[in-house]
Design a protein around this motif. Structure first.
Motif, PDB file in Angstrom:
ATOM      1  N   HIS A  55      40.651  47.071  36.179  1.00 56.42           N
ATOM      2  CA  HIS A  55      39.596  46.297  35.514  1.00 56.42           C
ATOM      3  C   HIS A  55      38.391  47.180  35.215  1.00 56.42           C
ATOM      4  CE1 HIS A  55      40.930  41.907  36.512  1.00 56.42           C
ATOM      5  NE2 HIS A  55      41.400  42.328  35.348  1.00 56.42           N
ATOM      6  N   ASP A  57      35.198  46.992  35.336  1.00 50.89           N
ATOM      7  CA  ASP A  57      34.079  47.214  36.260  1.00 50.89           C
ATOM      8  C   ASP A  57      34.415  48.246  37.334  1.00 50.89           C
ATOM      9  OD1 ASP A  57      35.858  45.127  37.015  1.00 50.89           O
ATOM     10  OD2 ASP A  57      34.449  44.347  38.490  1.00 50.89           O
ATOM     11  N   HIS A 139      45.366  40.386  43.242  1.00 49.85           N
ATOM     12  CA  HIS A 139      44.380  40.170  42.176  1.00 49.85           C
ATOM     13  C   HIS A 139      45.151  39.748  40.927  1.00 49.85           C
ATOM     14  CE1 HIS A 139      40.398  40.414  40.636  1.00 49.85           C
ATOM     15  NE2 HIS A 139      40.516  41.550  39.975  1.00 49.85           N
ATOM     16  N   ASP A 160      39.167  44.421  44.790  1.00 47.19           N
ATOM     17  CA  ASP A 160      39.164  42.998  44.418  1.00 47.19           C
ATOM     18  C   ASP A 160      40.433  42.343  44.941  1.00 47.19           C
ATOM     19  OD1 ASP A 160      36.932  43.723  43.030  1.00 47.19           O
ATOM     20  OD2 ASP A 160      37.603  42.945  41.087  1.00 47.19           O
ATOM     21  N   PHE A 186      32.856  35.138  44.496  1.00 47.63           N
ATOM     22  CA  PHE A 186      32.396  33.853  43.952  1.00 47.63           C
ATOM     23  C   PHE A 186      31.793  32.951  45.014  1.00 47.63           C
ATOM     24  CE2 PHE A 186      35.078  35.269  40.525  1.00 47.63           C
ATOM     25  CZ  PHE A 186      34.457  34.763  39.391  1.00 47.63           C
ATOM     26  N   LEU A 193      37.531  28.732  40.117  1.00 49.89           N
ATOM     27  CA  LEU A 193      37.494  29.874  39.200  1.00 49.89           C
ATOM     28  C   LEU A 193      37.768  31.170  39.974  1.00 49.89           C
ATOM     29  CD1 LEU A 193      36.917  31.362  36.561  1.00 49.89           C
ATOM     30  CD2 LEU A 193      34.461  31.131  37.036  1.00 49.89           C
ATOM     31  N   ARG A 196      41.416  31.482  40.540  1.00 51.83           N
ATOM     32  CA  ARG A 196      42.120  31.854  39.293  1.00 51.83           C
ATOM     33  C   ARG A 196      41.875  33.312  38.928  1.00 51.83           C
ATOM     34  NH1 ARG A 196      40.309  27.058  37.430  1.00 51.83           N
ATOM     35  NH2 ARG A 196      38.755  27.939  36.034  1.00 51.83           N
ATOM     36  N   ALA A 197      40.670  33.777  39.217  1.00 48.23           N
ATOM     37  CA  ALA A 197      40.312  35.162  38.859  1.00 48.23           C
ATOM     38  C   ALA A 197      40.729  36.159  39.953  1.00 48.23           C
ATOM     39  CB  ALA A 197      38.808  35.249  38.602  1.00 48.23           C
ATOM     40  N   HIS A 199      39.905  36.225  43.419  1.00 49.07           N
ATOM     41  CA  HIS A 199      38.812  36.673  44.298  1.00 49.07           C
ATOM     42  C   HIS A 199      38.662  35.765  45.509  1.00 49.07           C
ATOM     43  CE1 HIS A 199      37.042  39.811  41.772  1.00 49.07           C
ATOM     44  NE2 HIS A 199      37.343  39.054  40.732  1.00 49.07           N
ATOM     45  N   HIS A 222      30.796  42.869  45.732  1.00 52.80           N
ATOM     46  CA  HIS A 222      31.273  42.215  44.505  1.00 52.80           C
ATOM     47  C   HIS A 222      30.689  40.827  44.273  1.00 52.80           C
ATOM     48  CE1 HIS A 222      33.951  41.785  41.092  1.00 52.80           C
ATOM     49  NE2 HIS A 222      34.369  43.018  41.301  1.00 52.80           N
ATOM     50  N   LYS A 224      28.894  37.935  42.638  1.00 57.89           N
ATOM     51  CA  LYS A 224      28.645  37.730  41.205  1.00 57.89           C
ATOM     52  C   LYS A 224      27.138  37.551  40.959  1.00 57.89           C
ATOM     53  CE  LYS A 224      32.669  38.016  39.183  1.00 57.89           C
ATOM     54  NZ  LYS A 224      32.936  38.933  38.065  1.00 57.89           N
TER      55      LYS A 224
HETATM   56  N1  LIG Z   1      40.529  32.576  34.250  1.00 53.47           N
HETATM   57  C1  LIG Z   1      39.286  33.060  34.116  1.00 53.47           C
HETATM   58  N2  LIG Z   1      38.313  32.327  33.561  1.00 53.47           N
HETATM   59  C2  LIG Z   1      37.052  32.811  33.448  1.00 53.47           C
HETATM   60  N3  LIG Z   1      36.673  34.023  33.852  1.00 53.47           N
HETATM   61  C3  LIG Z   1      37.619  34.792  34.414  1.00 53.47           C
HETATM   62  C4  LIG Z   1      38.951  34.347  34.548  1.00 53.47           C
HETATM   63  N4  LIG Z   1      39.662  35.331  35.100  1.00 53.47           N
HETATM   64  C5  LIG Z   1      38.782  36.337  35.282  1.00 53.47           C
HETATM   65  N5  LIG Z   1      37.555  36.007  34.892  1.00 53.47           N
HETATM   66  C6  LIG Z   1      36.324  36.821  34.925  1.00 53.47           C
HETATM   67  O1  LIG Z   1      36.653  38.096  34.409  1.00 53.47           O
HETATM   68  C7  LIG Z   1      36.257  39.038  35.383  1.00 53.47           C
HETATM   69  C8  LIG Z   1      37.074  40.289  35.426  1.00 53.47           C
HETATM   70  O2  LIG Z   1      36.595  41.098  36.504  1.00 53.47           O
HETATM   71  P1  LIG Z   1      36.463  40.462  37.932  1.00 53.47           P
HETATM   72  O3  LIG Z   1      37.843  40.263  38.465  1.00 53.47           O
HETATM   73  O4  LIG Z   1      35.484  41.213  38.717  1.00 53.47           O
HETATM   74  O5  LIG Z   1      35.832  39.007  37.727  1.00 53.47           O
HETATM   75  C9  LIG Z   1      36.437  38.276  36.710  1.00 53.47           C
HETATM   76  C10 LIG Z   1      35.833  36.961  36.370  1.00 53.47           C
HETATM   77  O6  LIG Z   1      34.434  37.006  36.405  1.00 53.47           O
END
Ligand SMILES: Nc1ncnc2c1ncn2[C@@H]1O[C@@H]2COP(=O)(O)O[C@H]2[C@H]1O
Length: 255
Positions: A55, A57, A139, A160, A186, A193, A196-197, A199, A222, A224
């Motif tokens: 990713h 970042d 992740h 992550d 988060f 969220l 899903r992401a 984390h 990390h 946010k």
């Molecule tokens: N399904 C999702 N919906 C919205 N934002 C997302 C989603 N998946 C990832 N992200 C964002 O995209 C970012 C990619 O880097 P990060 O994993 O640090 O954090 C993640 C979230 O902030």
């Protein structure tokens, strides 16, 4: 061993830098925007970069770092350590002559300024007494963490990840742990969220930290942007018995 946090934020904005840890003066873990604050001389001392995942970042400064050091790296290339799938992604999507020149074949294919070294969990690496092990992560893309030890102690960085039993098992398999840098990106209000992401959020991390048999200092990374205090204070309430630290750029830990 000295560990300096160059960046640990879950985003950007004044005072916020993304993922990068400097170990002593020659090893980087991740290559996010925190790397941009290093002096040229400090950049020139880097020899090894361990990448947790692809990713942006976590790799944003890698192309710029290699270009900045181009002439200095001609006698000794920078070595990028990561999983083979991450190597392919970085090469294909970044160093593809369109986003950035392919420094893996510059100035010549036979003697590039940067090279990949594939790593896997079964093959820890010894870099002048610092032993680097890969840790499992869960992740949205292939990802790992790293545990680094020398004769005095050990620290681990999760990169992550969301809830992931294998991580805690791997940490427990080693004799000790002085410092754990673990993500909690988060806040609880964005738990779905976060899941899903890929984390952690405070409830998930609190639930999982119970599985760790060691009692290290626990640095939280990390977070946010905008939700840093909410997330960290929530964690503190849930883990009153743990030695928690909210990580920030410039923090230095000696082990
Ligand atoms: N399904 C999702 N919906 C919205 N934002 C997302 C989603 N998946 C990832 N992200 C964002 O995209 C970012 C990619 O880097 P990060 O994993 O640090 O954090 C993640 C979230 O902030």
């Amino acid at each position: 061993m000295e560990i300096k946090v160059l960046g640990c934020s879950g985003g950007i904005g004044a005072g916020r830098r993304t993922s990068a840890l400097l170990v002593d003066d020659d090893i980087l873990i991740d290559c996010g925007t925190g790397v941009a604050d290093l002096s040229l001389e400090a950049m020139a001392r880097l020899r090894h970069v361990f990448i947790t995942h692809t990713h942006l970042d976590h790799i944003a400064c890698l192309p710029l770092l290699v270009d900045t050091l181009f002439s200095r790296l001609q006698s000794r290339p920078l070595v990028i350590h990561t999983r083979s799938d991450c190597m392919r992604i970085i090469h294909h999507h970044i160093f593809n002559w369109q986003i950035w020149p392919d420094f893996f074949e510059l100035p010549e294919r036979e003697r590039p300024v940067v090279r990949f070294e594939e790593m896997d969990a079964a093959r820890p690496l010894d870099i002048e007494g610092r032993r680097v092990h890969m840790l499992p992560a869960t992740h949205t893309v292939p990802a790992v963490g790293y545990r680094v030890e020398d004769d005095r102690g050990a620290f681990a960085f999760t990169g992550d990840t969301t809830s992931n039993d294998d991580l805690w098992t791997a940490l427990n398999d080693h004799a000790g742990l002085d410092l754990l840098m673990v993500e909690c990106a988060f806040p609880e209000s964005e738990r779905d969220l976060g899941r899903r992401a890929g984390h952690y959020c405070p409830s998930l991390l609190a639930q999982d930290l119970v599985k760790l048999r060691h009692r290290p200092r626990v640095g939280i990374s990390h977070l946010k942007p905008g939700a840093e205090s909410e997330t960290f204070e929530d964690l503190r309430r849930r883990l009153p018995e743990r030695d928690l630290v909210r990580l920030g750029s410039g923090d230095v830990f000696k082990i």
